[in-house]
Design a protein around this motif. Sequence first.
Motif, PDB file in Angstrom:
ATOM      1  N   TRP A 129       0.825  -1.223   0.000  1.00  0.00           N
ATOM      2  CA  TRP A 129       0.000   0.000   0.000  1.00  0.00           C
ATOM      3  C   TRP A 129       0.848   1.256   0.000  1.00  0.00           C
ATOM      4  O   TRP A 129       0.532   2.229  -0.683  1.00  0.00           O
ATOM      5  CB  TRP A 129      -0.961   0.012   1.198  1.00  0.00           C
ATOM      6  N   VAL A 184      -8.750  -1.679  -5.588  1.00  0.00           N
ATOM      7  CA  VAL A 184      -8.470  -1.925  -4.171  1.00  0.00           C
ATOM      8  C   VAL A 184      -7.297  -1.077  -3.719  1.00  0.00           C
ATOM      9  O   VAL A 184      -6.370  -0.800  -4.490  1.00  0.00           O
ATOM     10  CB  VAL A 184      -8.206  -3.435  -3.924  1.00  0.00           C
ATOM     11  N   ASN A 185      -7.359  -0.636  -2.457  1.00  0.00           N
ATOM     12  CA  ASN A 185      -6.285   0.154  -1.851  1.00  0.00           C
ATOM     13  C   ASN A 185      -6.274  -0.121  -0.353  1.00  0.00           C
ATOM     14  O   ASN A 185      -7.036  -0.962   0.133  1.00  0.00           O
ATOM     15  CB  ASN A 185      -6.460   1.651  -2.158  1.00  0.00           C
ATOM     16  N   ALA A 187      -7.385   1.596   2.122  1.00  0.00           N
ATOM     17  CA  ALA A 187      -8.620   1.946   2.820  1.00  0.00           C
ATOM     18  C   ALA A 187      -9.732   0.923   2.630  1.00  0.00           C
ATOM     19  O   ALA A 187     -10.509   0.659   3.552  1.00  0.00           O
ATOM     20  CB  ALA A 187      -9.093   3.329   2.372  1.00  0.00           C
ATOM     21  N   ASN A 188      -9.840   0.328   1.436  1.00  0.00           N
ATOM     22  CA  ASN A 188     -10.979  -0.565   1.185  1.00  0.00           C
ATOM     23  C   ASN A 188     -10.592  -2.038   1.071  1.00  0.00           C
ATOM     24  O   ASN A 188     -11.405  -2.859   0.669  1.00  0.00           O
ATOM     25  CB  ASN A 188     -11.730  -0.124  -0.083  1.00  0.00           C
ATOM     26  N   TYR A 189      -9.350  -2.380   1.423  1.00  0.00           N
ATOM     27  CA  TYR A 189      -8.862  -3.746   1.242  1.00  0.00           C
ATOM     28  C   TYR A 189      -9.755  -4.791   1.919  1.00  0.00           C
ATOM     29  O   TYR A 189     -10.209  -5.732   1.280  1.00  0.00           O
ATOM     30  CB  TYR A 189      -7.418  -3.865   1.744  1.00  0.00           C
ATOM     31  N   ARG A 190     -10.029  -4.628   3.203  1.00  0.00           N
ATOM     32  CA  ARG A 190     -10.815  -5.639   3.935  1.00  0.00           C
ATOM     33  C   ARG A 190     -12.209  -5.798   3.330  1.00  0.00           C
ATOM     34  O   ARG A 190     -12.706  -6.908   3.150  1.00  0.00           O
ATOM     35  CB  ARG A 190     -10.902  -5.276   5.412  1.00  0.00           C
ATOM     36  N   GLN A 191     -12.838  -4.686   3.005  1.00  0.00           N
ATOM     37  CA  GLN A 191     -14.180  -4.722   2.410  1.00  0.00           C
ATOM     38  C   GLN A 191     -14.131  -5.378   1.029  1.00  0.00           C
ATOM     39  O   GLN A 191     -14.981  -6.190   0.674  1.00  0.00           O
ATOM     40  CB  GLN A 191     -14.749  -3.313   2.319  1.00  0.00           C
ATOM     41  N   PHE A 192     -13.102  -5.030   0.246  1.00  0.00           N
ATOM     42  CA  PHE A 192     -12.940  -5.579  -1.096  1.00  0.00           C
ATOM     43  C   PHE A 192     -12.844  -7.110  -1.047  1.00  0.00           C
ATOM     44  O   PHE A 192     -13.526  -7.814  -1.780  1.00  0.00           O
ATOM     45  CB  PHE A 192     -11.695  -4.986  -1.761  1.00  0.00           C
ATOM     46  N   GLU A 195     -16.175  -8.694   0.066  1.00  0.00           N
ATOM     47  CA  GLU A 195     -17.203  -8.659  -0.987  1.00  0.00           C
ATOM     48  C   GLU A 195     -16.925  -9.675  -2.090  1.00  0.00           C
ATOM     49  O   GLU A 195     -17.854 -10.215  -2.685  1.00  0.00           O
ATOM     50  CB  GLU A 195     -17.304  -7.255  -1.589  1.00  0.00           C
TER      51      GLU A 195
END
Length: 198
Positions: A129, A184-185, A187-192, A195
Amino acid sequence: MPRSELRGWDGYRFSLVGMEVETPAAGAPWYRFEGRGSPVTVEIHRFRAYLPDAHAFAQIQWPTEVGVSKRIHLVEGWESLSRAEQDSAALGAAGAMRAIEGLLSRQGKQTGDGATWPGGLPDFLDDLWTTLEKRQTSTGKPWGHDPTERAFRFDMRNTAAPRTVRTWLTKAKLRPKDIKSGAVNRANYRQFVAEKGR
């Protein structure tokens, strides 16, 4: 360094300057030598690779003001070479850098010991990251950054071969195209990942 580690790099010469340590400093390149007796971990301050009589060499140096410095150096007399000789020297130096990268990506580790990123997956993700963010800032683009490409890997704190980066991406439940697309980055890795059900 074991001969098996150097297989495929016949003709290249290697020069390593470093210091024996118990634990390398964060971000420092290092290598563990498995010789007679106990293994020895060396924090690398300078690692050079070159072909004899070449007019260019590859070098990784640490510490510097930017952390790890990876460069191809031209030596005296470069300007007087023909274009073909310059191309040959440059190719040799590029091969030397690949040799260094390959040796450091193994870093004397045993299968599964996580030595490329000693802190495991969190260490890899932080390196990924941080490198991505720097490249996005420098280019002004949130996409188009392939973590397996040479330029990206050279910017990472712990340089590794493309196959090694792919292995770590798989551990992180990511693919190179996820990063390259900008999907993906940090900030949104876990959510990505959640999902995608990976």
